[in-house]
Design an enzyme around this catalytic site. Structure first.
Site, PDB file in Angstrom:
ATOM      1  N   LEU A 500     -28.399  -3.855  21.952  1.00  0.00           N
ATOM      2  CA  LEU A 500     -29.829  -4.183  21.622  1.00  0.00           C
ATOM      3  C   LEU A 500     -30.252  -5.214  20.626  1.00  0.00           C
ATOM      4  O   LEU A 500     -31.362  -5.725  20.767  1.00  0.00           O
ATOM      5  CB  LEU A 500     -30.363  -2.736  20.582  1.00  0.00           C
ATOM      6  CG  LEU A 500     -29.950  -1.558  21.259  1.00  0.00           C
ATOM      7  CD1 LEU A 500     -30.401  -0.304  20.206  1.00  0.00           C
ATOM      8  CD2 LEU A 500     -31.173  -1.301  22.362  1.00  0.00           C
ATOM      9  N   PHE A 505     -23.747 -10.021  10.890  1.00  0.00           N
ATOM     10  CA  PHE A 505     -22.359  -9.295  10.752  1.00  0.00           C
ATOM     11  C   PHE A 505     -21.992  -8.403  11.762  1.00  0.00           C
ATOM     12  O   PHE A 505     -21.147  -7.637  11.473  1.00  0.00           O
ATOM     13  CB  PHE A 505     -22.763  -8.280   9.483  1.00  0.00           C
ATOM     14  CG  PHE A 505     -22.864  -8.987   8.019  1.00  0.00           C
ATOM     15  CD1 PHE A 505     -23.130  -8.275   7.071  1.00  0.00           C
ATOM     16  CD2 PHE A 505     -22.507 -10.558   8.021  1.00  0.00           C
ATOM     17  CE1 PHE A 505     -22.949  -8.919   5.840  1.00  0.00           C
ATOM     18  CE2 PHE A 505     -22.298 -10.929   6.513  1.00  0.00           C
ATOM     19  CZ  PHE A 505     -22.805 -10.235   5.725  1.00  0.00           C
ATOM     20  N   LYS A 522     -24.406   0.212  14.982  1.00  0.00           N
ATOM     21  CA  LYS A 522     -24.165  -1.291  14.578  1.00  0.00           C
ATOM     22  C   LYS A 522     -22.580  -1.532  14.434  1.00  0.00           C
ATOM     23  O   LYS A 522     -21.957  -0.774  13.555  1.00  0.00           O
ATOM     24  CB  LYS A 522     -24.955  -1.469  13.410  1.00  0.00           C
ATOM     25  CG  LYS A 522     -24.497  -3.011  12.743  1.00  0.00           C
ATOM     26  CD  LYS A 522     -25.119  -3.202  11.435  1.00  0.00           C
ATOM     27  CE  LYS A 522     -26.615  -3.170  11.283  1.00  0.00           C
ATOM     28  NZ  LYS A 522     -27.094  -3.528   9.846  1.00  0.00           N
ATOM     29  N   ASP A 618     -33.226  -7.142   0.060  1.00  0.00           N
ATOM     30  CA  ASP A 618     -33.147  -8.133   1.232  1.00  0.00           C
ATOM     31  C   ASP A 618     -34.443  -7.587   2.159  1.00  0.00           C
ATOM     32  O   ASP A 618     -34.201  -7.437   3.383  1.00  0.00           O
ATOM     33  CB  ASP A 618     -32.017  -7.819   1.936  1.00  0.00           C
ATOM     34  CG  ASP A 618     -31.738  -8.972   2.854  1.00  0.00           C
ATOM     35  OD1 ASP A 618     -30.744  -8.877   3.921  1.00  0.00           O
ATOM     36  OD2 ASP A 618     -32.418 -10.285   2.611  1.00  0.00           O
TER      37      ASP A 618
END
Length: 799
Positions: A500, A505, A522, A618
């Site tokens: 995707l 990272f 992820k 963030d």
């Protein structure tokens, strides 16, 4: 008119004589012509009076007066700090003023946590809103209820009513630290004691009606009760303070109000001997109040001491906050962190002790004292453990420990204080001194045990690797989501075949669970910061749930593999939609507005509604994900920081993304307002359809904040609006209002930025953004300077 220095000295001298003059001032001069009710739009400014009035001598600038109660601005004698409040005076309506000039006591205030300055304004607008703005225009308090007037009742209740004279709001329903005679304490409401007699802000002590009991407690996480008593009305949802009685408490007939003090005492006040005199209804001993000696302290007859200062223990774990004032408590030299359990150990308390707490963090039946210790080590919220006859109880806070003189105590009770990076030691509280042999033996055993712990740690690192220790730790984190094996995720993602996206990272893959639910997996790649980010993500988002936060479905920590499984967000990240310059896929205004509101709600939940305050650190479009209906959800908590509810700021290493970081990062002392600043940047990017730093533009337009400032000066803000969306210009008024919200969030001084809950109210229309966009909001460190100071290599990239 400007006063000369001689005139100023003259007025200062007269001010000192006011208490002597007051007894001879008539009622008219004292201001008894103030109304008890007002109607229609109006405003009241907090400015000192030039008259030598009774009210000025008492530090009050009245708006409404009724009997012994006054509503207005109540200021300190320095005049620098004022509350919009209701105050009680001793019989000011007698027209004499004797012994009354300094008798005023605040019984309710709207802005106790945010005092206003001179020139602050209370305004009843023509739209029916009651608004309190500070001198600089900052909104501090408001009620939006179609208000047409204010009334101060003879009982001291500030009532707001509508055009039909029906009550729409009353101060009696929103107590601060005080109840007056005739006022009820409702279930679900609480009194909050102040921080100190000089600081009216909310402290930790609280008092409420809980399950038919009147309870006093420390407002920690979780709440910890130190006094409980049944009310006389256990089946009702309120308790009335009436003449001579409050629930199960008997009070004197002359008592006018009760107040929860900054020391935790519930005080009943009556006018006696020309002053307000009080008695403590709880009637507890000094050491029965959990904060009598602050945290990590022992409460003794002769005073307060830190836990290890009260013994002959050779290792110091705690130090006084102030050596000249031991009552303020102590702090841990090495604060407890949520690292691996091997970084923690215990300080054992022996002898007879107690902590005046009834409701504790967590308790369970265990078989051994070792089980109790291990369970506390694996629980980040556990700061201490008490073990008695197979029963283990955790404490989330270590408040004052009470030492009694009843011998050596119960040998079946053991208490352990968790300490950071130290060995298990003994701390005894008997009145007799330790023998030197016991000290030597204890120190020797402690040193041997410390070496033993080091050897175990090294052995684990060599045998299993740091990652496997981390795996065991994650199993014990409370509230963690489902743990998947690497093979499970390989099957779910069809051998990681449908990518995707990709970031700094690692990569993100599409997957389908056996239940047919879609997920995004992820796969994190790397060591050091990646492992730290992975643990932070699982700890933070794994235990919280909110519609505007991406749900962490599960994780995998197997050997060197680190994977996170999220709910699938069909429309990807926000940056793909606002930076693509494609008219066919450009977001309409209503969708952009909803996305901004969703982000604000997610951040407000993190900052104020979680058990612990979470700062994301963030916030940027790449970390805002959109589902199939374009509902926005905040994601990626790898850099987040968890604070206790009582913490207002934290010192941490610089982290985040250049262009979204607040100016205070240069000091490394940050609050949740850094997220508010980042939110302001994201709002401008959504409105303008371009990144904050865009080097594809002409050089003078690289930085959005600089361009925004220039367009504001030229009066051409709508030139900045995303031209790819046809309906942005047709909604120019709403877009400019949203720009005001963004500029409020971008103020250089973090204290002037709104909280995210206030931002949500602004976006939902419950309060208004007033005033013009002013360049002083953007007068902080320029984006160019920020970029020069902050090296991108220090910070996070796209993930």
């Amino acid at each position: 008119m400007t006063l000369s220095s001689n005139s100023s000295s003259y007025f200062r001298m007269l001010a000192l004589l006011i208490p002597l003059i007051i007894p001879y001032v008539d009622a008219e001069t004292m201001g008894y012509d103030y109304p008890s009710s007002v109607k229609g739009s109006n405003s009241w400014r907090n400015i000192p009076s030039s008259e030598f009035s009774f009210w000025e001598s008492a530090g009050v600038r009245p708006i409404l007066v009724n009997g012994m109660f006054v509503c207005g601005f109540h200021c300190s004698f320095s005049g620098d700090s004022c509350l919009f409040s209701v105050s009680i005076f001793n019989n000011v309506s007698d027209g004499h003023g004797t012994d009354s000039s300094f008798s005023g006591q605040v019984v309710w205030s709207a802005n106790r946590n945010n005092p206003v300055e001179i020139q602050a304004v209370l305004e009843l607008t023509s739209q029916g809103n009651l608004i309190l703005n500070d001198a600089n225009g900052t909104l501090l308090w408001s009620v939006s209820k179609s208000i047409s007037g204010l009334n101060l009742s003879a009982e001291g209740n500030l009532v707001l009513f509508n055009k039909t004279n029906h009550m729409v709001w009353q101060s009696f329903d929103h107590p601060t630290d005080t109840l007056v005679v005739g006022q009820r304490l409702l279930s679900g409401k609480k009194l909050r004691g102040s921080i100190s007699p000089e600081d009216p802000s909310e402290g930790l002590y609280a008092f409420a009606l809980i399950g038919g009991k009147l309870a006093a407690y420390v407002n920690s996480d979780p709440s910890q009760i130190y006094y409980a008593n049944y009310s006389l009305e256990p089946n009702n949802n309120s308790v009335l303070l009436q003449t001579g009685r409050f629930g199960s408490f008997s009070v004197a007939e002359s008592v006018r109000f009760i107040q929860l003090g900054s020391d935790g005492c519930l005080k009943a006040y009556e006018w006696k001997d020309s002053k307000w005199d009080w008695t403590d209804l709880l009637n507890l001993g000094p050491c029965e109040y959990p904060l009598r000696c602050g945290k990590y302290s022992v409460c003794l007859e002769e005073g307060c001491s830190c836990l290890d200062y009260a013994s002959e223990n050779q290792t110091n774990y705690f130090r006084p906050l102030n050596h000249s004032n031991p009552d303020l408590g102590c702090y841990a030299i090495s604060p407890i962190s949520c690292d691996l359990p091997l970084h923690h150990s215990f300080l054992q308390l022996q002898g007879y002790y107690s902590q005046a707490i009834y409701s504790l963090l967590f308790s369970e039946t265990t078989t051994t004292i070792q089980d109790c210790q291990e369970a506390c080590l694996n629980n980040c919220s556990c700061k201490a453990a008490i073990y008695t006859r197979g029963h283990c109880t955790f404490l989330s806070q270590v408040f004052s420990i009470k030492r009694t003189d009843d011998g050596d105590g119960d040998d079946n009770i053991s208490a352990f204080i968790k300490v950071q990076n130290s060995v298990i030691s003994s701390l005894n509280f008997p009145r007799r001194k330790k023998q030197n042999t016991r000290v030597i033996v204890g120190s020797t055993l402690g040193a041997i045990f410390f070496v033993f712990l080091i050897c175990i740690f090294i052995f684990l690192r060599l045998r299993k690797g740091f990652q496997e220790v981390e795996e065991d730790y994650l199993d014990n984190v409370l509230g963690t989501p489902t743990r998947f094996s690497y093979e499970d995720l390989r099957n779910i993602t069809n051998n990681f075949s449908n990518k995707l996206g990709e970031g700094g990272f690692g990569s993100v893959f599409h997957g389908i669970l056996p239940s047919a639910s879609q997920v995004a997996v992820k796969n994190l790649v790397g060591f050091g910061p990646v492992n730290k980010s992975f643990v932070a993500e699982v700890q933070t988002i794994g235990s919280i749930h909110h519609f505007n936060l991406v749900t962490l479905v599960g994780f995998c920590a197997e050997k060197l593999n680190r994977l996170l499984v999220y709910e699938y967000m069909a429309n990807g990240s926000l940056d793909l939609w606002i930076f693509n310059k494609n008219r066919e896929t450009a977001l309409h205004w209503q969708i952009r507005k909803q996305i901004i509101c969703d982000i604000a709600k997610g951040l407000a939940y993190l900052h104020e509604d979680c058990n612990q305050k979470i700062i994301h650190l963030d916030i940027k479009p790449q970390n805002i994900l959109l589902d199939e209906d374009f509902n926005a959800k905040v994601s990626d908590f790898g850099l987040s920081k968890i604070l206790g509810k009582e913490q207002s700021r934290v010192i941490t290493t610089m982290r985040g993304t250049p262009g979204y970081m607040a100016p205070e990062w240069l000091s490394s002392v940050i609050t949740e307002k850094v997220d508010v600043y980042s939110f302001g940047i994201v709002v401008l990017e959504i409105l303008c359809g371009r990144p904050n730093v865009d080097r594809s533009q002409q050089e003078e337009d690289w930085h959005l904040l600089g361009l925004f400032r220039r367009k504001q000066e030229e009066g051409k803000l709508m030139d900045l609006v995303d031209q790819c969306s046809d309906d942005m210009q047709s909604n120019a008024a709403e877009v400019e209002e949203m720009m005001k919200v963004a500029t409020w969030c971008l103020q250089a001084e973090y204290a002037r930025r709104p909280s995210m809950s206030t931002v949500v109210k602004l976006l939902e229309g419950s309060v208004d953004v007033e005033g013009n966009i002013n360049e002083e909001y953007l007068n902080g460190l320029t984006p160019e300077a920020m970029e020069a100071i902050i090296l991108p290599s220090m910070l996070s990239g796209p993930r």
